[in-house]
Design an enzyme around this catalytic site. Structure first.
Site, mmCIF file in Angstrom:
data_model
loop_
_atom_site.group_PDB
_atom_site.id
_atom_site.type_symbol
_atom_site.label_atom_id
_atom_site.label_comp_id
_atom_site.label_asym_id
_atom_site.label_seq_id
_atom_site.Cartn_x
_atom_site.Cartn_y
_atom_site.Cartn_z
ATOM 1 N N ASN A 152 7.918 -8.490 -4.344
ATOM 2 C CA ASN A 152 6.770 -7.786 -3.786
ATOM 3 C C ASN A 152 6.262 -6.831 -4.863
ATOM 4 O OD1 ASN A 152 4.923 -6.311 -2.323
ATOM 5 N ND2 ASN A 152 6.438 -5.181 -1.145
ATOM 6 N N TYR A 179 -2.969 1.859 5.366
ATOM 7 C CA TYR A 179 -3.346 0.548 5.898
ATOM 8 C C TYR A 179 -2.254 -0.523 5.833
ATOM 9 C CZ TYR A 179 -5.770 -3.965 6.218
ATOM 10 O OH TYR A 179 -6.139 -5.236 6.564
#
Length: 485
Positions: free
Chosen positions: A117, A257
């Site tokens: 990631n 977000y």
């Protein structure tokens, strides 16, 4: 085929989610459940690799976790008590099966699988050198660079070779790796991308977010710390810290977000932080109106905070259908316009004759905000004010977030008034960078480096950008050559 989710098409997209488990019955099935919980972090492709004590088994496919691993026989084919998985939205490398992770290779020490990631900001530079030295790449993913660096390292032990590889890379990475001997998890020294640890009975779990631990019934132990490498094997669990300590700078947009609202990031409830951002926004940018309306779904917590702080009623003025993915109709302008309403529709009876405040998490290109404002006007709103629960996004991200080039970011080419005119809003305001820090419990000081990576707002990048700097230099040379000619 056309997308019927116009609000998601103009969002910054998180790059990936990772999940790994050590020593569990049906490890691959647990990983699949964890990836379901992380689907929001990557919706392009998914993969799982398992190890049964003798052999590695992998299944990777384009599409969502459910469509890939809910099929008969797929999970049964991934035997073993150790497994790791990955959900992907491509930020580097083409959209192709060969780039779907976990990536796997047979090294001199045995099988090596890696789920990543983040984004290696000097991957192209390293790749060119590796190819020059004879490496043969099977993908266009930056993650494969790590495998080749491990494979070509001259250190004796796998751990030392792994550390040697990481010391050559720049940028952001949270990694889960599998070898025949054990599982390795680590974060880059700045901790830009998140990674947490959990326990499920005697099993150890690593995941991008705590919500994935919740889904499988695991206990959240702690974060993998910036610069930490955690090794889990038959002898137990140990930690090494091979990097010089620096002040961490985790991505602040996780709070705005990327992370699910039911996750805990850096000890903070994401839901509570987003409400606090909304409350701060109400203090900084009040407006006389009748309704506070969230842009679903990411704007909901901030809208609740704004409404509670301002006293303006919160209402669901935009209704989202959760059962529409893509239309089966060939695209055309009229159908494309109608397709918008399949996914989101204005609550006309509520909005007619009202002054509304729309709350969203960000503005990227501005095309989405333009559609939303027009939707409110078509439903009879007399005024439409937009409030954004993050500062203006003026800079591209090079740490694993799919961001348009800077010239396509609305805030990079317009001031606030110009942005308001572009989206046809009566007014537009963003939470300040200091207000954002206040909402996450920090105070941003001008005399020291920020506590978070906020480069997308400020342009203050925490690492070198070797590949991007080289690209900028090439573009500048080309532009100079054009002028000379």
């Amino acid at each position: 085929m056309i997308t019927t989710n116009p609000f998601d098409d103009d969002k910054l997209r998180e790059e990936c989610g990772v999940f790994g488990i050590w020593d569990a019955d049906g490890a691959a099935a647990v990983v699949a459940l964890g990836l379901h919980a992380l689907q929001h972090r990557g919706q392009e492709a998914a993969g799982i690799t398992s190890f049964d004590g003798h052999d590695f088994h992998s299944h990777r496919a384009m599409g969502h976790v459910a469509g890939t691993f809910d099929k008969d026989g797929v999970i049964r084919s991934l035997a073993g008590r150790v497994a790791c998985g990955h959900v992907r939205y491509s930020t580097t490398g083409e959209t192709a099966l060969r780039n779907v992770q976990p990536l796997f290779a047979e090294l001199s020490s045995g099988g090596f699988a890696v789920a990543h990631n983040g984004n290696i900001s000097n991957a192209l530079t390293l790749r060119r050198e590796l190819v020059r030295r004879g490496s043969i790449f099977q993908s266009t993913s930056d993650t494969e660079v790590i495998i080749h660096l491990v494979a070509t390292s001259t250190y004796r032990t796998l751990l030392d070779r792994f550390v040697d590889a990481l010391k050559q890379v720049e940028g952001a990475y949270s990694l889960i790796c599998m070898t025949p001997e054990g599982m390795i998890a680590c974060r880059d020294p700045l901790g830009i991308r998140p990674l947490v640890m959990g326990r499920l009975g005697d099993s150890v779990i690593f995941a991008s977010e705590t919500v994935a631990l919740d889904v499988v019934g695991a206990e959240h132990m702690r974060d993998v710390e910036p610069g930490e490498i955690v090794i889990v094997d038959a002898s137990g669990m140990r930690s090494v810290r091979p990097f010089s300590r620096v002040n961490p700078r985790p991505c602040i947009f996780e709070h705005v977000y990327f992370s699910r609202p039911d996750s805990i990031v850096g000890g903070n409830s994401i839901y509570s932080v987003r409400k606090a951002i909304g409350a701060e926004l109400a203090v900084e940018a009040p407006v006389d109106a009748d309704l506070v309306i969230p842009v679903p779904d990411s704007g909901v917590p901030a809208a609740i905070g704004y409404a509670q702080q301002s006293g303006v009623p919160f209402e669901l003025g935009i209704i989202r259908s959760h059962y529409v993915g893509r239309t089966f109709i060939q695209p055309g302008d009229q159908i494309r316009h109608l397709g918008v309403k399949l996914k989101h529709n204005a609550n006309r009876a509520l909005i007619q004759g009202k002054r509304v405040i729309l709350i969203d998490d960000s503005i990227v290109r501005g095309t989405t905000s333009l559609k939303i404002v027009q939707m409110m006007r078509d439903a009879g709103a007399t005024e439409v004010h937009m409030r954004i629960a993050s500062p203006p996004t003026r800079h591209s991200c090079f740490y694993g977030v799919d961001t348009p080039e800077r010239s396509k970011l609305l805030a990079a080419v317009h001031d606030i008034q110009g942005m308001a005119e572009f989206i046809h809003a009566d007014s537009l305001a963003f939470v300040s960078i200091n207000g954002l820090y206040k909402a996450v419990g920090e105070a941003r000081r001008a005399d020291v480096r920020p506590q978070y990576c906020d480069a997308c707002f400020t342009g203050d990048y925490p690492t070198r950008l070797t590949d991007q700097d080289a690209l900028d230099c090439t573009d500048q040379l080309a532009l100079t050559a054009e002028r000379v000619m």
